[in-house]
Design a protein around this motif. Structure first.
Motif, short mmCIF file in Angstrom:
data_model
loop_
_atom_site.label_atom_id
_atom_site.label_comp_id
_atom_site.label_asym_id
_atom_site.label_seq_id
_atom_site.Cartn_x
_atom_site.Cartn_y
_atom_site.Cartn_z
N ALA A 50 -9.39 -2.64 7.42
CA ALA A 50 -9.46 -3.00 9.06
C ALA A 50 -8.37 -4.16 9.08
O ALA A 50 -7.89 -4.05 10.30
N LEU A 51 -8.12 -5.00 8.36
CA LEU A 51 -7.17 -6.14 8.55
C LEU A 51 -5.73 -5.20 8.76
O LEU A 51 -4.77 -5.74 9.69
N ALA A 52 -5.43 -4.39 7.93
CA ALA A 52 -4.16 -3.67 8.09
C ALA A 52 -3.93 -2.95 9.37
O ALA A 52 -3.00 -3.01 10.09
N ARG A 53 -5.12 -2.04 9.34
CA ARG A 53 -5.13 -1.48 10.79
C ARG A 53 -5.14 -2.35 12.20
O ARG A 53 -4.39 -2.22 12.86
N LEU A 54 -5.78 -3.47 12.16
CA LEU A 54 -5.56 -4.64 12.96
C LEU A 54 -4.05 -5.11 13.20
O LEU A 54 -3.31 -5.37 14.18
N ALA A 55 -3.45 -5.62 12.09
CA ALA A 55 -2.13 -6.01 12.02
C ALA A 55 -1.17 -5.05 12.57
O ALA A 55 -0.32 -5.24 13.30
N GLY A 56 -1.32 -3.79 12.35
CA GLY A 56 -0.60 -2.75 12.90
C GLY A 56 -0.67 -2.70 14.68
O GLY A 56 0.21 -2.57 15.19
N LYS A 57 -1.97 -2.76 14.86
CA LYS A 57 -2.11 -2.94 16.42
C LYS A 57 -1.48 -4.29 17.18
O LYS A 57 -1.11 -3.94 17.91
N ALA A 58 -1.46 -5.18 16.29
CA ALA A 58 -1.04 -6.74 16.75
C ALA A 58 0.64 -6.55 16.84
O ALA A 58 0.95 -7.42 16.97
N GLY A 59 1.24 -5.69 15.83
CA GLY A 59 2.40 -5.78 15.46
C GLY A 59 2.82 -7.00 14.65
O GLY A 59 3.90 -7.51 14.70
N VAL A 60 1.72 -7.07 13.65
CA VAL A 60 2.04 -8.28 12.60
C VAL A 60 2.39 -7.63 11.60
O VAL A 60 1.60 -6.63 10.79
N ASP A 61 3.61 -8.18 10.90
CA ASP A 61 3.81 -7.65 9.50
C ASP A 61 3.25 -8.52 8.23
O ASP A 61 3.47 -9.63 8.49
N LEU A 62 2.51 -7.89 7.72
CA LEU A 62 1.59 -8.66 6.50
C LEU A 62 2.48 -8.94 5.42
O LEU A 62 2.12 -9.91 4.65
N TYR A 63 3.64 -8.30 5.27
CA TYR A 63 4.41 -8.23 3.91
C TYR A 63 5.71 -9.08 4.15
O TYR A 63 6.57 -8.91 3.46
N GLY A 64 5.89 -9.60 5.38
CA GLY A 64 7.25 -10.55 5.32
C GLY A 64 8.42 -9.53 5.27
O GLY A 64 9.35 -10.19 4.83
N ASN A 65 8.14 -8.31 5.97
CA ASN A 65 9.46 -7.36 6.40
C ASN A 65 9.99 -6.69 4.92
O ASN A 65 10.92 -6.02 4.86
N HIS A 66 9.27 -6.95 3.67
CA HIS A 66 9.66 -6.56 2.51
C HIS A 66 8.73 -5.51 1.90
O HIS A 66 9.22 -4.69 1.11
N GLY A 67 7.45 -5.54 2.55
CA GLY A 67 6.64 -4.50 2.15
C GLY A 67 6.06 -4.19 0.38
O GLY A 67 5.61 -3.75 -0.09
N GLU A 68 6.78 -5.25 -0.40
CA GLU A 68 6.42 -5.09 -1.77
C GLU A 68 5.80 -6.31 -2.08
O GLU A 68 5.23 -6.54 -3.25
N GLY A 69 5.27 -6.84 -1.15
CA GLY A 69 4.39 -8.11 -1.63
C GLY A 69 5.02 -9.44 -1.55
O GLY A 69 6.37 -9.45 -1.52
N SER A 70 4.24 -10.46 -1.61
CA SER A 70 5.10 -11.97 -1.78
C SER A 70 5.65 -12.11 -3.32
O SER A 70 5.24 -11.51 -4.14
N ALA A 71 6.70 -12.81 -3.03
CA ALA A 71 7.59 -13.18 -4.30
C ALA A 71 7.22 -14.25 -4.94
O ALA A 71 7.56 -14.99 -6.01
N ARG A 72 5.88 -14.89 -4.23
CA ARG A 72 5.40 -16.24 -5.01
C ARG A 72 4.95 -16.13 -6.00
O ARG A 72 4.45 -15.16 -6.45
#
Length: 196
Positions: free
Chosen positions: A174-196
């Motif tokens: 649901a979060l991924a779907r909501l982020a898509g509707k809101a135009g929010v990138d959960l992955y910081g534009n890299h899509g591979e996850g955080s480098a932390r």
């Protein structure tokens, strides 16, 4: 990058699991509680309030708020206040089906995007010894409904109908779907996850 407006270790772990790019800032928003509101409305309001409180400090970043409650027989159950309260809740859930609802809210660019996910969880019948032993572990004390589906309470659960991650505290699909509707990138534009 997003801001997670929650101090929940479970929500942090779930965002780490999917490789989200985020930082944590615990919201100071006051939470509503009680049975005056339907569980779904209650968690939605609390999630929005948490996200908006942090978004006022950081209007340049998307902020994620979340709130989870357990409901049974018209009553909502948050975190127990002590071991005795945890035992009381577990006795109520034993051998029955309850609902876990999580509200999620993304605040970005002054707009609020929110959703609620509800999962049905069926507990096996439990003995008093099982309930007391679990309460003594301390695990239930900071969990809505006094149990952790991803912890030792997993052995209590006969059936789960709906989102597992919702019961942990953050419905990821649901979060991924909501982020898509809101135009929010959960992955910081890299899509591979955080480098932390």
């Amino acid at each position: 990058m997003i801001i997670l407006a929650s101090g929940s270790p479970r929500r942090k772990e779930l965002l780490d699991q999917i490789g989200a790019d985020f930082v944590v800032q615990v919201s100071e928003a006051a939470e509503e509680s009680g049975d005056a509101l339907a569980p779904q409305e209650l968690v939605k309001r609390n999630a929005i309030a948490k996200a908006e409180a942090v978004a006022r400090e950081h209007p340049e970043l998307p902020v994620l708020g979340a709130d989870t409650v357990v409901a049974l027989d018209g009553h909502t159950y948050g975190k127990p206040c002590d071991k005795a309260d945890a035992c009381r809740m577990l006795r109520l859930f034993a051998g029955r089906t309850h609902e876990v609802s999580t509200g999620i809210a993304l605040v970005c660019g002054g707009k609020v995007h929110a959703d609620v996910v509800t999962t049905k969880v069926t507990f096996a019948p439990l003995t008093e010894a099982e309930i007391c032993r679990y309460a003594e572990t301390g695990e239930p004390l900071d969990k809505a409904g006094a149990y952790a589906v991803q912890g030792q309470a997993a052995v209590f659960i006969e059936k789960l109908d709906g989102s597992y991650s919702n019961v942990v505290g953050l419905p990821l699909h649901a979060l991924a779907r909501l982020a898509g509707k809101a135009g929010v990138d959960l992955y910081g534009n890299h899509g591979e996850g955080s480098a932390r």
